[in-house]
Design a protein around this motif. Structure first.
Motif, short mmCIF file in Angstrom:
data_model
loop_
_atom_site.label_atom_id
_atom_site.label_comp_id
_atom_site.label_asym_id
_atom_site.label_seq_id
_atom_site.Cartn_x
_atom_site.Cartn_y
_atom_site.Cartn_z
N ASP A 172 0.79 -1.17 0.09
CA ASP A 172 -0.03 -0.01 -0.09
C ASP A 172 0.87 1.16 -0.05
O ASP A 172 0.55 2.32 -0.81
CB ASP A 172 -0.94 0.02 1.14
N ASP B 296 -4.05 11.74 -4.09
CA ASP B 296 -5.30 11.30 -3.66
C ASP B 296 -5.56 10.31 -2.60
O ASP B 296 -6.42 9.34 -3.03
CB ASP B 296 -6.23 11.10 -5.00
N TYR B 297 -4.92 10.38 -1.68
CA TYR B 297 -5.13 9.39 -0.73
C TYR B 297 -5.72 9.72 0.53
O TYR B 297 -5.74 9.32 1.70
CB TYR B 297 -3.64 8.85 -0.32
N PHE B 298 -6.91 10.58 0.44
CA PHE B 298 -7.73 11.21 1.19
C PHE B 298 -8.67 9.93 1.77
O PHE B 298 -8.98 9.94 2.99
CB PHE B 298 -8.71 11.99 0.67
N TYR B 299 -8.64 8.69 1.31
CA TYR B 299 -9.58 7.77 1.92
C TYR B 299 -8.57 6.50 2.77
O TYR B 299 -9.07 5.98 3.24
CB TYR B 299 -9.86 6.89 0.76
N VAL B 300 -7.20 7.22 2.96
CA VAL B 300 -6.35 6.30 3.72
C VAL B 300 -6.66 6.65 5.08
O VAL B 300 -6.59 7.67 5.60
CB VAL B 300 -4.80 6.52 3.32
N LYS B 301 -6.89 5.73 5.97
CA LYS B 301 -7.23 5.85 7.32
C LYS B 301 -6.14 5.22 8.22
O LYS B 301 -6.00 5.73 9.57
CB LYS B 301 -8.38 5.27 7.82
#
Length: 154
Positions: free
Chosen positions: A50, A64-69
């Motif tokens: 990842d 665009d890795y805004f979705y990474v938590k």
């Protein structure tokens, strides 16, 4: 039994496997037999994959890795951005394959950084192992990466 086809490309990992244990090399690369990975090890491998994906996207301008938590991934990306500005020329996930005198070799570089007439090889390490820089010079990965880069990038 599988036989290596005539276009088998030796990589640093296949050469390192042979160097460590010729029988393991045979199982992995000739017979196609791989072991079972423990779930906790597989989780770490997937985290590394990842990170490499996110790093590659960063270097091609896709942040665009805004979705990474995952906080570890986010922290690694923060460190990456601090160390690598957009001012230099990068080649991310760059692969070299070479056929020289019937010997097929390949390397996939995490990152090449072009700085004037020099090229820096960056290899991301996401495991928690500490590395002895003196030992890295004699490492199979270092040898293969340096050799193929020297042979193919002028």
């Amino acid at each position: 039994m599988k036989i290596l086809n005539s276009k088998f490309y030796y990589s640093q990992s296949s050469l390192r496997a042979y160097e460590r244990c010729p029988k393991m090399f045979k199982y992995l690369y000739i017979d196609g037999i791989s072991g079972i990975t423990k779930p906790e090890i597989q989780e770490k491998i997937e985290l590394g994959i990842d990170f490499h994906t996110l790093a590659e996207r960063y270097f091609i301008g896709m942040e665009d890795y805004f979705y990474v938590k995952d906080t570890k991934l986010l922290n690694w990306m923060k460190i990456l951005k601090e160390h690598f500005s957009k001012n230099l020329k990068y080649k991310s996930e760059f692969e070299i394959k070479q056929d020289k005198d019937g010997i097929f070799m390949m390397a996939k570089y995490d990152l090449l950084v072009e700085e004037g007439d020099k090229i820096r090889i960056i290899d991301f390490k996401t495991n928690e192992k500490e590395y002895n820089l003196n030992l890295l010079e004699d490492n199979m990965q270092t040898k293969v990466y340096m050799f193929l880069l020297g042979e193919n990038i002028k």
